[in-house]
Design a protein around this motif. Structure first.
Motif, PDB file in Angstrom:
ATOM      1  N   SER A  55     -30.396 -18.491   1.599  1.00  0.00           N
ATOM      2  CA  SER A  55     -31.373 -19.103   0.580  1.00  0.00           C
ATOM      3  C   SER A  55     -31.721 -18.085  -0.462  1.00  0.00           C
ATOM      4  N   ARG A  56     -31.003 -16.844  -0.560  1.00  0.00           N
ATOM      5  CA  ARG A  56     -30.995 -16.038  -1.695  1.00  0.00           C
ATOM      6  C   ARG A  56     -29.890 -15.834  -2.511  1.00  0.00           C
ATOM      7  N   TYR A  57     -28.580 -15.991  -1.859  1.00  0.00           N
ATOM      8  CA  TYR A  57     -27.636 -15.604  -2.609  1.00  0.00           C
ATOM      9  C   TYR A  57     -26.562 -16.648  -2.638  1.00  0.00           C
ATOM     10  N   ARG A  58     -25.811 -16.640  -3.761  1.00  0.00           N
ATOM     11  CA  ARG A  58     -24.579 -17.574  -4.025  1.00  0.00           C
ATOM     12  C   ARG A  58     -23.655 -16.457  -3.567  1.00  0.00           C
ATOM     13  N   PHE A  59     -22.515 -16.888  -2.758  1.00  0.00           N
ATOM     14  CA  PHE A  59     -21.466 -16.213  -2.579  1.00  0.00           C
ATOM     15  C   PHE A  59     -20.158 -17.050  -2.453  1.00  0.00           C
ATOM     16  N   SER A  78     -36.651 -20.771   1.841  1.00  0.00           N
ATOM     17  CA  SER A  78     -36.257 -21.179   0.340  1.00  0.00           C
ATOM     18  C   SER A  78     -37.775 -21.439  -0.447  1.00  0.00           C
ATOM     19  N   LYS A 105     -38.954 -15.629  -4.822  1.00  0.00           N
ATOM     20  CA  LYS A 105     -38.120 -14.623  -4.684  1.00  0.00           C
ATOM     21  C   LYS A 105     -38.694 -13.248  -5.325  1.00  0.00           C
ATOM     22  N   MET A 148     -34.100 -23.022  -6.883  1.00  0.00           N
ATOM     23  CA  MET A 148     -34.321 -21.630  -7.211  1.00  0.00           C
ATOM     24  C   MET A 148     -33.031 -20.731  -7.740  1.00  0.00           C
ATOM     25  N   ASN A 149     -33.110 -20.069  -8.684  1.00  0.00           N
ATOM     26  CA  ASN A 149     -31.833 -19.376  -9.117  1.00  0.00           C
ATOM     27  C   ASN A 149     -31.311 -18.332  -8.074  1.00  0.00           C
ATOM     28  N   LYS A 150     -30.239 -18.639  -7.674  1.00  0.00           N
ATOM     29  CA  LYS A 150     -29.794 -17.733  -6.843  1.00  0.00           C
ATOM     30  C   LYS A 150     -28.923 -16.616  -7.472  1.00  0.00           C
ATOM     31  N   VAL A 151     -28.849 -15.233  -6.925  1.00  0.00           N
ATOM     32  CA  VAL A 151     -27.749 -14.326  -7.581  1.00  0.00           C
ATOM     33  C   VAL A 151     -26.430 -14.331  -6.629  1.00  0.00           C
ATOM     34  N   HIS A 152     -25.509 -14.140  -7.586  1.00  0.00           N
ATOM     35  CA  HIS A 152     -24.222 -14.075  -7.171  1.00  0.00           C
ATOM     36  C   HIS A 152     -23.991 -12.807  -6.517  1.00  0.00           C
TER      37      HIS A 152
END
Lengths: 266, 288, 90
Positions: A89-93, A155, A159, B1-5
């Protein structure tokens, strides 16, 4: 218009309740009365069927076995799914979307496909016929579901809360346990409910992975069904008793259950 | 929501990954291994290439149960989705009645699947069941154990009884998310009930409806327990669906090779369908 | 491991899949890719195209096994072409 709406709803609820009423009705009858003729109310009210279940170890141990592996499954699923759902829900990886889809395919995969290898896998590592084997097997669909629902709930939490906490000097584990988990308490409750429910209702894997020591109630019931002379009264009583735990847990999450069914995505 | 990489997030996902990999990848590899061999016992096995796949793909049993499966899943969706929407529209919005409705509607979902089968098995019998008895009293010759049509109808009604609430609850939570302002605007415009449904409620329910279709399609596609208890797949093979054919092969006859090949074909069908639904779902989310 | 009944061809198959996944990961770290539209009806990333390619290959094999008596190598050849086409122009 409004009356018509109420009629439709009442009819539907009637449709839901009549088969359950019939099961309940039968569980209080003796077998002679069940087979003797159709009665809408037990003429000769008896608790004998329930007494059989509470005094025969093969019956009540079935309940205990089921409850044991279901709780185990819920605890394992929640423990691993909480951090993972936070990450989703918080990061793109790297590969996040594909990983998420891969998790979902396990929720979609028919248990029948995994039946044979599970049997071999758990036999070979000596876990066959233990509670942990069933709990782990049920993780296959409960963990993806838990991640899916929790991700939806998380979500919904802004944040900014995370960022403020980090600025205030919270470390990640401390923030997660002290601030974040209380915030999504209702989401965790609903997720636990869903893990509980899907593990409780499953038969195929639970039956295949157990024989004696961890035999769940649902398997005990199918054995009675296939026996030549069916003891309808006891079967109905056992059925009624399997409905109760679900009704107990749904009471606690009644206000959030609709959101949970939408996987937190409303 | 803008997600941090942040690739460090992998550490948070790792436990889930390992757990699910243990329960999914190891068995999947085993299935692939079994599917290319003729196994007599662990030490005597012969590599047979794609023979099992050929046999399974050309097996009329698979074709029949696949066809039945698609008809069944189609019927389930056609009945349950509209009915679920209709029920959701009639549910009270707040107060004690709303919670009561929610709880009562959730009951069928919480009953173990074999008990659902048992309930309907008892309910439908002509001698001791209310449904079978009243139908026969009304002059309709009804017997789900010997008549194909009756068996199908019973299995379908059982599924509707079991799962329509899921669709209704999903739609209900979608409807709750619509702000009152929308309805007020519609009242000012004197929009008809149909127009409100078509232009306000349906678009808002789109994302939950997709989840409902996805879940209902997948779960009906792997249905095993309820028909197994109710009809045992009969009369004949009339209500034998894919999972049951597979289970019979794997556990009943212990044909490891063909069962493994069948499993993989089954899994590929599921994989394609769930990918299509999932892609549709994420795209609907994006375009919202 | 005995119960898993490994054979050389399946080991090679899984090894190849694992290698492809590792390769894709390294490629993605070296030069991250953006979504784009090709002949497929949706915008895809490199990973999506690989998945579509592999799933399509599996279905090519099933199709040829199910309805024809051709050698399996024809299916494999077709799949390679399909995989390449999807990766390149998809």
């Amino acid at each position: 218009m409004n009356l018509r709406k109420k009629m439709v709803l009442a009819l539907y609820i009637l449709f839901l309740l009549v088969p359950i009423y019939w099961l309940l009705n039968m569980s209080f009858k003796s077998n002679t009365e069940i087979l003797g003729g159709l009665t809408f109310w037990p003429q000769d009210f008896t608790l004998a069927n329930y007494k059989v279940i509470f005094t025969d170890p093969s019956w009540y141990e079935g309940y205990l076995n089921s409850l044991y592996y279901v709780c185990l499954n819920t605890v394992i699923s929640l423990t691993v799914a909480l951090p993972a759902a936070y990450a989703f829900s918080r990061y793109r990886f790297l590969g996040d979307k594909h990983l998420f889809f891969w998790l979902l395919t396990n929720r979609m995969a028919p248990p029948a496909v995994f039946l044979l290898p599970f049997f071999q896998l758990y036999s070979s590592i000596g876990l066959f016929d233990t509670h942990i084997a069933v709990a782990l097997a049920h993780c296959l669909f409960s963990v993806p579901l838990a991640v899916w629902i929790l991700e939806g709930f998380m979500s919904g939490v802004p944040k900014e809360i995370d960022e403020t906490a980090y600025i205030d000097g919270y470390s990640f584990p401390k923030f997660f346990v002290k601030i974040f988990i209380p915030l999504i308490g209702s989401g965790i409750g609903v997720t636990a409910f869903f893990c509980f429910m899907f593990s409780w209702v499953e038969l195929l894997l639970a039956r295949t992975l157990t024989s004696v020591n961890a035999k769940p109630i649902v398997a005990v019931m199918t054995r009675t069904v296939s026996a030549s002379g069916i003891d309808w009264g006891v079967l109905a009583a056992a059925g009624v008793l399997t409905i109760l735990p679900g009704m107990l847990v749904i009471w606690f999450v009644r206000n959030h259950v609709a959101k949970g069914f939408a996987l937190g995505r409303v | 929501m803008n997600k941090v990489h942040n690739n460090k997030a992998w550490w948070l996902v790792l436990p889930v990954f390992l757990l699910v990999a243990f329960s999914a990848i190891v068995p999947m590899m085993t299935v692939v291994n079994y599917s290319v061999q003729d196994i007599f016992d662990p030490s005597t096995r012969i590599f047979v290439g794609f023979d099992w796949y050929k046999q399974v793909l050309q097996d009329p049993r698979l074709h029949d149960s696949l066809l039945r499966q698609f008809i069944y899943s189609g019927c389930v969706l056609l009945i349950e989705i509209p009915l679920g929407i209709a029920i959701a529209l009639t549910m009270p919005t707040k107060g004690r009645w709303a919670s009561l409705c929610l709880i009562v509607m959730a009951i069928p979902l919480l009953i173990p699947w074999n008990v659902v089968g048992t309930i309907w098995q008892i309910f439908g019998r002509a001698d001791i069941g209310l449904l079978g008895w009243s139908l026969n009293e009304a002059g309709i010759d009804y017997n789900y154990a010997s008549n194909t049509m009756d068996a199908w109808v019973t299995v379908l009604v059982m599924d509707v009884w079991h799962w329509t609430s899921l669709v209704a609850l999903l739609c209900y939570s979608g409807l709750r998310a619509i702000p009152d302002v929308y309805y007020q605007a519609a009242r000012i415009d004197r929009a008809s009930a149909w127009a409100v449904f078509r232009h306000i409620q349906l678009p808002k329910m789109k994302s939950v409806l997709l989840i409902a279709v996805l879940l209902r399609f997948m779960d009906s596609f792997m249905i095993y327990t309820e028909p197994f208890v109710l009809t045992g797949g009969g009369p004949g093979n009339a209500t034998t669906f894919l999972s049951q054919t597979l289970t019979k092969m794997a556990i009943g006859q212990f044909d490891l090779g063909p069962a493994a090949a069948f499993s993989l074909v089954y899994f590929l069908i599921i994989l394609l369908l769930s990918w299509l639904f999932y892609t549709a779902m994420t795209h609907a989310d994006k375009n919202r | 491991m005995g119960w898993m009944a490994w054979t050389l061809p399946t080991a090679i198959f899984f090894g190849a899949i694992a290698l492809i996944l590792v390769g894709m990961t390294v490629w993605e770290i070296r030069s991250p890719c953006a979504e784009r539209r090709g002949f497929l009806p949706i915008a895809t990333t490199r990973g999506d195209r690989l998945f579509i390619g592999l799933l399509g290959s599996a279905y090519w094999h099933l199709l040829i096994l199910g309805v024809t008596d051709w050698s399996i190598w024809i299916a494999s050849l077709l799949s390679m072409l399909w995989l390449f086409a999807v990766m390149r122009w998809g």
